[in-house]
Design an enzyme around this catalytic site. Structure first.
Site, PDB file in Angstrom:
ATOM      1  N   SER A 167      27.313   3.545  34.287  1.00  0.00           N
ATOM      2  CA  SER A 167      27.692   4.958  34.148  1.00  0.00           C
ATOM      3  C   SER A 167      29.046   5.159  33.481  1.00  0.00           C
ATOM      4  O   SER A 167      29.423   6.286  33.215  1.00  0.00           O
ATOM      5  CB  SER A 167      27.680   5.639  35.520  1.00  0.00           C
ATOM      6  OG  SER A 167      28.638   5.067  36.364  1.00  0.00           O
ATOM      7  N   LYS A 203      29.946  12.185  42.800  1.00  0.00           N
ATOM      8  CA  LYS A 203      30.909  12.177  41.681  1.00  0.00           C
ATOM      9  C   LYS A 203      31.488  13.571  41.451  1.00  0.00           C
ATOM     10  O   LYS A 203      32.694  13.729  41.234  1.00  0.00           O
ATOM     11  CB  LYS A 203      30.211  11.663  40.413  1.00  0.00           C
ATOM     12  CG  LYS A 203      29.837  10.192  40.470  1.00  0.00           C
ATOM     13  CD  LYS A 203      29.053   9.760  39.233  1.00  0.00           C
ATOM     14  CE  LYS A 203      28.674   8.287  39.298  1.00  0.00           C
ATOM     15  NZ  LYS A 203      27.882   7.849  38.145  1.00  0.00           N
TER      16      LYS A 203
END
Length: 782
Positions: free
Chosen positions: A688, A731
């Site tokens: 990511s 996140k």
């Protein structure tokens, strides 16, 4: 075969100085002793043939290494051996020579002589001088006495040999003979052969015989004890039978019969399933034939205790009032809408279909988010018993399935033990930390859980100890885990995963006011009037003293404030305390964490990314710099293989699109690139960060800084496509805590925003992209 000669015909001086040598493996030949040997090697058979036509004398030397059919070298042999006369020779059809040889004299090897297929050695004969003084005679008599005791205690030795040794007058020959027949090692026998001093030899053999005698005496003592124990048991059995007959004559009942009757009544009252009833009855019949002092009696009675104590048909009644259940869940936990919704759905189904099977839920999320305590709330809402077992570090399959009854101290596994403690066959069963189950030589507990957590199989769960199926289909299993990656896929497939993400700052403040502060005030003996904590102070505690998705550290800091308050009130320095933004540091010390975002200057080459950890989301800074060199790429910060591959893919994309990105083609020929991810002591991995790394490189190479308060996440391909990532909610919450106002996400992750709290969604601007060019336009402008 030649006529055999008597040993008395040989004079020691007639033994030649050069002797053919026959190695002995695993044995030692002493003078005057006769032993049989078998020779199979062709060169030694040739040697025997040659000496049989002459004086029939050979040299016998023990080999240091006893390996079959080994080609012995001179260095493999001891230096002292025994000259020997071949008394008899017989050859078999399979080229084997069977010899009967008799030792003559000791000799010392001067050197080995070459020139023949077999070994020969130049030797010096060692003649013994027998001196019989008082000490020697005493040693001889003592040795004879000890040896005769050994013969008496050794069943394999003929008793005549004990009488025979007393007739040997020469002390040296006596020592050799006893050493030859003793049960000692080859090294000890060779040591005796090499002892030329008669007294030393007698003392050494006495030591060997003494050692052998001690072992025989201990063995004889053990045998006597075992025989005595057996005699005692036979006596006890006879007396018990007599006692039984006397009690029957007097009309008295045996205690064993009373216990058997009690078990029989329990089995009938329990209304056991057919298979369990058969096994219990069979074990009861065995018990009736045993005496209560028998070890098997305890094993059988313990098994019957377990099988009659289990709640085969006992269930608690579910609380199907949905409104009451919802209120209980809301009172106990703030937020956690998904698990609450799932429990209410289960209650609704139970209300419409009472015989529905219990679900298998897995509550997955960071530590401190309320997974374990939620299980207790669910049990309270349903009105069921609650059982929790911790699976962290469990490595033995028997912990789940139990031990078989053949083992000493065997017990059922934790599942059946928990059911017995609950006293009902439909409790809420929490398997805590299922992601931390291990495996080793004792089996794989996660494989044993496959049957437990499968609604299609657990109606007939078989515990090794019970050895009969038990119905677990009515049990509601709830498992907890911090991460799902370590759970085997087959086990994860059997569970319905409900993810519990971290809390927002506003949620933490509400939870602290509603649950944490009242709980800690009560734990420290404080009232609401004596201690108040303002929301401003709570906000500073959350941002400055804790860095977590859950609430454990926040509760610890509140506990620290309560302790400080209690100390002041106990010392009568204050009657009541209000903790505000001005004085909270007095209790907690200086702020531990500051926003990394505020400390960083976003220069060209520095980009904020978003990462996911077991403790929730985190900000992840990526730094890139260039220096003179030739096409080198350096990666630091304890990056994993996947993260390194993302960096390589990003650089390849930039080089292949250098013209479109307005980057000089010659730049890479004269410069090295270095990418660093701070917090270098923490290992990092995952795809990511690909978008973040590529943006950092383009920012460096175009000398443009990214926009303020911008963070991003996403995986990239060589063609510049942006792929979806996981952990989006954690996140986003981490970015919100850090004050980020703009986030770039992969277009495929747009669906994940429905899990984001509304207040967080409103305060952040989201950009959804599927191409890397779109990321660069948003982050760096045109």
């Amino acid at each position: 075969m030649p006529d055999s000669k008597e040993i008395s015909e040989y004079d020691p001086e007639s033994i030649p100085d050069i002797l053919p040598v026959l190695p002995l493996e695993g044995a030692v030949l002493f003078p005057k002793m006769v032993i049989p040997i078998v020779v199979m090697q062709s060169e030694y058979i040739q040697m025997i043939d040659s000496v049989m036509s002459g004086n029939r004398i050979i040299g016998m030397i023990t080999s240091k290494e006893s390996e079959q059919n080994k080609k012995h070298a001179p260095e493999d042999m001891f230096s002292i051996g025994t000259s020997a006369l071949i008394l008899k020779l017989a050859k078999s059809e399979d080229n084997k020579a069977q010899l009967m040889i008799q030792g003559l004299e000791r000799f010392r090897v001067k050197k080995f002589v070459n020139g023949t297929p077999f070994m020969r050695a130049k030797v010096n004969q060692i003649s013994e001088i027998e001196k019989m003084d008082k000490e020697t005679e005493a040693l001889r008599n003592n040795l004879i006495s000890l040896y005769q005791k050994v013969v008496q205690l050794s069943p394999g030795m003929p008793h005549e040999i004990g009488k025979m040794v007393s007739t040997i007058e020469e002390p040296g020959i006596l020592a050799d003979m006893i050493a030859s027949t003793s049960n000692s090692s080859v090294e000890e026998k060779q040591n005796v052969l090499e002892m030329l001093d008669i007294k030393r030899r007698l003392k050494e053999v006495t030591r060997i015989v003494n050692h052998q005698l001690e072992i025989l005496e201990i063995g004889n003592k053990i045998q006597s004890q075992v025989k005595g124990d057996m005699d005692q048991k036979q006596k006890e059995y006879y007396l018990r039978q007599q006692l039984k007959a006397i009690k029957e004559e007097l009309g008295e009942k045996d205690d064993t019969n009373v216990e058997v009757d009690e078990y029989r009544t329990k089995i009938e009252e329990k209304n056991l399933p057919e298979e369990a009833s058969k096994e219990a009855t069979r074990e009861l019949d065995r018990l009736a034939k045993m005496h209560s002092s028998s070890s098997e009696y305890t094993v059988a009675s313990t098994y019957l205790d377990w099988i009659t104590a289990l709640p085969w048909n006992d269930s608690t009644e579910d609380n199907l009032d949905i409104a009451t259940a919802r209120k209980i869940l809301d009172d106990d936990h703030f937020g956690l809408e998904k698990p609450k919704k799932r429990i209410i759905e289960y209650l609704a189904v139970r209300k419409l279909k009472p015989d529905s099977k219990g679900p298998i839920l897995c509550l997955a999320g960071p530590p401190g988010t309320g997974k374990t305590s939620l299980g207790l709330s669910i049990a309270r809402a349903l009105g069921r018993k609650f059982i929790r077992i911790a699976l962290g570090g469990v490595r033995d399959e028997a912990e789940i399935r139990g031990h078989r009854r053949t083992y000493v101290g065997a017990l059922p596994g934790r599942i059946i033990q928990g059911i017995r403690r609950a006293g009902s066959n439909n409790p809420i069963f929490m398997l805590d930390e299922i992601d931390k189950v291990g495996s080793d030589f004792r089996g794989d507990p996660s494989s044993a859980l496959l049957e437990v957590l499968d609604p299609e199989q657990n109606f007939s769960f078989s515990d090794h100890y019970l050895d009969v199926p038990f119905d677990l289909s009515k049990v509601m299993f709830i498992t907890t885990a911090n991460i799902l990656d370590t759970i085997p896929p087959a086990l994860r497939d059997r569970m319905e995963v409900l993810e519990l993400s971290g809390y927002t700052q506003e949620e933490k403040i509400k939870i602290a006011n509603r649950y944490l502060i009242p709980r800690q005030r009560e734990a420290h003996g404080l009232s609401a009037k004596q201690l108040t904590i303002t929301n401003g102070a709570l906000k500073q505690i959350i941002t400055g003293y804790t860095r977590e998705a859950g609430l454990r550290n926040l509760e610890r800091e509140i506990a620290s404030i309560c302790r400080g308050t209690a100390a002041k009130i106990a010392e009568k320095k204050a009657k009541k305390i209000s903790v505000t933004i001005k004085n909270f540091a007095e209790y907690l010390g200086p702020i531990r964490f500051t926003s990394e975002k505020s400390e960083r200057k976003l220069l060209p080459g520095v980009v904020m990314g978003l990462a996911w950890t077991q403790a929730g989301g985190e900000l992840l800074f990526v730094e890139a710099t260039a220096m003179k060199g030739k096409k080198g790429l350096t990666l630091t910060g304890q990056l994993g293989n996947v993260m390194k591959e993302s960096a390589s893919a990003a650089l390849s994309f930039i080089r292949s699109n250098a013209e479109a990105l307005k980057i000089n083609d010659n730049y890479f020929d004269n410069n090295d690139i270095h990418i660093h991810v701070p917090a270098g002591s923490i290992p990092k991995d995952g795809p990511s960060a690909g978008v973040t790394m590529l943006t950092a490189l383009v920012s460096l190479l175009t000398n443009k800084s990214i926009k303020k308060d911008l963070a991003m996440t996403g995986e990239i391909t060589l063609r510049g496509q942006v792929l979806p990532v996981g952990g989006v909610k954690d996140k986003v919450l981490a970015a919100h805590r850090a004050g980020i106002r703009t986030i770039i996400l992969p277009a495929w992750n747009k669906k994940d925003l429905q899990d984001i709290p509304k207040n967080v969604h409103k305060s952040i601007k989201f950009h959804f992209v599927d191409r890397m060019q779109d990321v660069l336009k948003i982050a760096l402008g045109k």
